[in-house]
Design an enzyme around this catalytic site. Structure first.
Site, PDB file in Angstrom:
ATOM      1  N   GLY A  22       9.148  -4.506 -36.738  1.00 15.36           N
ATOM      2  CA  GLY A  22       7.834  -4.998 -37.150  1.00 15.36           C
ATOM      3  C   GLY A  22       7.562  -6.400 -36.649  1.00 15.36           C
TER       4      GLY A  22
ATOM      5  N   GLY B  56       0.802  -1.233   0.000  1.00 20.54           N
ATOM      6  CA  GLY B  56       0.000   0.000   0.000  1.00 20.54           C
ATOM      7  C   GLY B  56       0.829   1.275   0.000  1.00 20.54           C
TER       8      GLY B  56
ATOM      9  N   GLU C  48      13.026   3.630  -7.940  1.00 19.36           N
ATOM     10  CA  GLU C  48      13.700   4.791  -7.330  1.00 19.36           C
ATOM     11  C   GLU C  48      12.934   6.093  -7.570  1.00 19.36           C
ATOM     12  OE1 GLU C  48      17.128   4.824  -5.920  1.00 19.36           O
ATOM     13  OE2 GLU C  48      16.714   2.696  -5.750  1.00 19.36           O
TER      14      GLU C  48
HETATM   15  C1  LIG Z   1      11.353  -3.814 -11.132  1.00 20.01           C
HETATM   16  C2  LIG Z   1      11.121  -3.112  -9.848  1.00 20.01           C
HETATM   17  C3  LIG Z   1      12.097  -3.148  -8.850  1.00 20.01           C
HETATM   18  C4  LIG Z   1      11.874  -2.510  -7.620  1.00 20.01           C
HETATM   19  N1  LIG Z   1      12.833  -2.595  -6.648  1.00 20.01           N
HETATM   20  C5  LIG Z   1      12.567  -2.085  -5.414  1.00 20.01           C
HETATM   21  C6  LIG Z   1      13.487  -2.294  -4.329  1.00 20.01           C
HETATM   22  O1  LIG Z   1      14.546  -2.908  -4.495  1.00 20.01           O
HETATM   23  N2  LIG Z   1      13.145  -1.808  -3.109  1.00 20.01           N
HETATM   24  C7  LIG Z   1      11.976  -1.121  -2.893  1.00 20.01           C
HETATM   25  O2  LIG Z   1      11.733  -0.697  -1.761  1.00 20.01           O
HETATM   26  N3  LIG Z   1      11.096  -0.919  -3.902  1.00 20.01           N
HETATM   27  C8  LIG Z   1      11.355  -1.397  -5.145  1.00 20.01           C
HETATM   28  N4  LIG Z   1      10.450  -1.219  -6.168  1.00 20.01           N
HETATM   29  C9  LIG Z   1       9.213  -0.503  -5.922  1.00 20.01           C
HETATM   30  C10 LIG Z   1       9.189   0.884  -6.558  1.00 20.01           C
HETATM   31  O3  LIG Z   1      10.008   1.753  -5.811  1.00 20.01           O
HETATM   32  C11 LIG Z   1       7.718   1.344  -6.605  1.00 20.01           C
HETATM   33  O4  LIG Z   1       7.080   0.528  -7.570  1.00 20.01           O
HETATM   34  C12 LIG Z   1       7.617   2.802  -6.973  1.00 20.01           C
HETATM   35  O5  LIG Z   1       7.984   3.606  -5.890  1.00 20.01           O
HETATM   36  C13 LIG Z   1       6.201   3.196  -7.417  1.00 20.01           C
HETATM   37  O6  LIG Z   1       5.267   2.773  -6.480  1.00 20.01           O
HETATM   38  P1  LIG Z   1       3.948   2.008  -6.955  1.00 20.01           P
HETATM   39  O7  LIG Z   1       4.375   0.953  -7.912  1.00 20.01           O
HETATM   40  O8  LIG Z   1       3.228   1.596  -5.724  1.00 20.01           O
HETATM   41  O9  LIG Z   1       3.105   3.056  -7.760  1.00 20.01           O
HETATM   42  P2  LIG Z   1       2.202   4.226  -7.166  1.00 20.01           P
HETATM   43  O10 LIG Z   1       2.957   5.002  -6.168  1.00 20.01           O
HETATM   44  O11 LIG Z   1       0.907   3.635  -6.741  1.00 20.01           O
HETATM   45  O12 LIG Z   1       2.002   5.110  -8.439  1.00 20.01           O
HETATM   46  C14 LIG Z   1       1.115   4.757  -9.510  1.00 20.01           C
HETATM   47  C15 LIG Z   1       1.167   5.881 -10.558  1.00 20.01           C
HETATM   48  O13 LIG Z   1       0.740   7.122  -9.979  1.00 20.01           O
HETATM   49  C16 LIG Z   1       1.742   8.114 -10.132  1.00 20.01           C
HETATM   50  N5  LIG Z   1       1.775   8.978  -8.952  1.00 20.01           N
HETATM   51  C17 LIG Z   1       1.879   8.589  -7.660  1.00 20.01           C
HETATM   52  N6  LIG Z   1       1.886   9.673  -6.842  1.00 20.01           N
HETATM   53  C18 LIG Z   1       1.792  10.761  -7.639  1.00 20.01           C
HETATM   54  C19 LIG Z   1       1.755  12.178  -7.405  1.00 20.01           C
HETATM   55  N7  LIG Z   1       1.823  12.690  -6.163  1.00 20.01           N
HETATM   56  N8  LIG Z   1       1.634  12.999  -8.470  1.00 20.01           N
HETATM   57  C20 LIG Z   1       1.575  12.514  -9.744  1.00 20.01           C
HETATM   58  N9  LIG Z   1       1.597  11.179 -10.026  1.00 20.01           N
HETATM   59  C21 LIG Z   1       1.707  10.327  -9.001  1.00 20.01           C
HETATM   60  C22 LIG Z   1       3.046   7.360 -10.276  1.00 20.01           C
HETATM   61  O14 LIG Z   1       4.017   8.111 -10.961  1.00 20.01           O
HETATM   62  C23 LIG Z   1       2.601   6.126 -11.066  1.00 20.01           C
HETATM   63  O15 LIG Z   1       2.550   6.432 -12.431  1.00 20.01           O
HETATM   64  C24 LIG Z   1      10.663  -1.825  -7.401  1.00 20.01           C
HETATM   65  C25 LIG Z   1       9.690  -1.767  -8.418  1.00 20.01           C
HETATM   66  C26 LIG Z   1       9.902  -2.399  -9.622  1.00 20.01           C
HETATM   67  C27 LIG Z   1       8.839  -2.328 -10.689  1.00 20.01           C
END
Ligand SMILES: Cc1cc2nc3c(=O)[nH]c(=O)nc-3n(C[C@H](O)[C@H](O)[C@H](O)COP(=O)(O)OP(=O)(O)OC[C@H]3O[C@@H](n4cnc5c(N)ncnc54)[C@H](O)[C@@H]3O)c2cc1C
Length: 393
Positions: A349, A142, A373
């Site tokens: 393609g 979450g 990040e």
């Molecule tokens: C391949 C991969 C490796 C990862 N590795 C790690 C790791 O090693 N350690 C770790 O802790 N995490 C890791 N993560 C998690 C990553 O840091 C999160 O996925 C990231 O922070 C985005 O969070 P979310 O996916 O919950 O998206 P959300 O935060 O739910 O965001 C969903 C969308 O809404 C947009 N959004 C959110 N808030 C705002 C705002 N205030 N204004 C405008 N737009 C907004 C976002 O840009 C995104 O497009 C990893 C993720 C992936 C996919």
């Protein structure tokens, strides 16, 4: 700015190139086809140790490679990291993240750890006896971009803390010696309640490791896990007496790692552009001025992205603030890299769409670079707030 690559670094880059061609790319393709990460016991990792990789940047005592005065000539440690990261990601970003070493767990230990903690957690990575990993776990089911929303709780209990919660997507977590886990003393305090703990592998209450499904970058594990009444020694709390504790420590980490993530995106983008350009040459499509124009524009954007990453890293090497530059590099590079992968898919393609060509894998790999990040949107928020004189949220 000085972006000179000295002979020593040139040799290291040549070494990565050779390793990339012979080992990293084939291993990445194999993991992608198999749909699972490279096994931690794979001989490739022992080979990396033999080559001097998989080590910490910590030099002992209070010193990390970052704290050494920047060289007058040649790249400092951050720029070196950025250059090597780009080259590794060119061959396979998934395999590059699976490399042994303290990984993303290292910056918070370096920036917030006491000398005793550095000794306990990083010394084993100086001359590792076997491949060892560290990990970093902020994200929760979450709480992604909004890190203030983390719910993993930490409560003091004598000379221990009790951690309870769930973490997700932590790189290399199930194979790690330790994981830097972010928790909160009181979720109503937002980032003010954040604390970072080094949770060691066999700590009772740490478990339920589950490797997540991913569309790309399959060579390394992104793992969810739980902490249930997990008793962590108070001596493993990072930044207990430092000013840079809690969320400030996380920011410090991001300023070090975002230029590196940007550079990795450039590496993937370069690989995609090479596939697109060689297909254009071989298929005769390079005779079309529109194709040449798109190839040229994409290459130019990747070069700009690379320079942004280099500048952010160079500032870090000069021990100058680089928050805006790090965010600019991270905001720009994945977009340029995605454009290169889209161009490749369009030019190739049906060859690309069949699903067995490298370009299709790069297309799946590149998207995560905009997410990890801090997403592109989050970087733009950081940059824009500074532009109008607002403090960072
Ligand atoms: C391949 C991969 C490796 C990862 N590795 C790690 C790791 O090693 N350690 C770790 O802790 N995490 C890791 N993560 C998690 C990553 O840091 C999160 O996925 C990231 O922070 C985005 O969070 P979310 O996916 O919950 O998206 P959300 O935060 O739910 O965001 C969903 C969308 O809404 C947009 N959004 C959110 N808030 C705002 C705002 N205030 N204004 C405008 N737009 C907004 C976002 O840009 C995104 O497009 C990893 C993720 C992936 C996919």
């Amino acid at each position: 700015m000085n972006f000179t690559i000295d002979d020593d670094l040139r040799k290291r880059l040549d070494g990565i190139r050779e390793l990339g061609r012979t080992q990293i790319r084939p291993l990445g393709l194999e993991a992608d086809r198999a749909g699972k990460p490279v096994d931690p016991g794979h001989p490739f990792y022992a080979l990396l140790l033999g080559l001097g990789l998989g080590r910490t940047r910590w030099l002992g005592g209070e010193e990390s490679a970052e704290q050494k005065p920047a060289k007058k000539h040649g790249a400092g440690p951050s720029l070196t990291g950025v250059l090597l990261s780009e080259e590794m990601a060119y061959w396979d970003r998934g395999v590059a993240v699976s490399f042994p070493g303290p990984g993303l767990g290292e910056p918070p230990v370096l920036s917030m750890g006491t000398p005793e903690q550095k000794e306990r957690f990083l010394a084993r990575f100086r001359e590792p006896d076997r491949p060892r990993w560290g990990s970093f776990a902020m994200t929760e089911p979450g709480a992604g971009s909004d890190v203030a929303a983390i719910r993993t709780s930490c409560k003091p209990d004598g000379d221990h803390w009790i951690l309870d919660g769930e973490k997700s997507f932590a790189a290399n977590a199930s194979r790690a010696d330790w994981i830097v886990v972010w928790a909160t003393t009181d979720s109503s305090l937002g980032r003010g309640g954040h604390r970072a703990f080094v949770v060691e592998r066999d700590t009772p209450g740490l478990g339920d490791f589950k490797i997540e499904k991913k569309m790309g970058l399959k060579a390394y594990e992104s793992t969810s896990f739980t902490l249930r009444g997990c008793r962590v020694p108070a001596a493993n709390l990072l930044g207990a007496d430092a000013k840079r504790a809690g969320f400030k420590g996380a920011l410090q980490s991001f300023n070090a790692t975002r230029p590196m993530i940007g550079a990795m995106a450039v590496g993937i983008g370069r690989a995609a552009l090479d596939e697109a350009a060689s297909f254009a040459r071989e298929s005769g499509r390079g005779g079309d001025v529109r194709v040449r124009d798109r190839l040229e524009r994409t290459r130019r954007k990747l070069r700009v992205a690379r320079l942004l990453c280099w500048r952010a890293a160079w500032l870090a090497d000069q021990q100058q603030p680089n928050m805006v530059e790090a965010s600019m590099a991270k905001a720009h590079a994945p977009v340029a890299a995605l454009e290169a992968a889209v161009l490749g898919m369009e030019l190739l393609g049906e060859v690309g769409a069949r699903g067995d060509h490298l370009i299709e894998k790069l297309f799946r790999d590149v998207k995560a670079m905009d997410i990890v990040e801090g997403t592109g949107q989050i970087q733009r928020i950081v940059i824009a707030r500074r532009l109008v004189g607002l403090p960072r949220e």
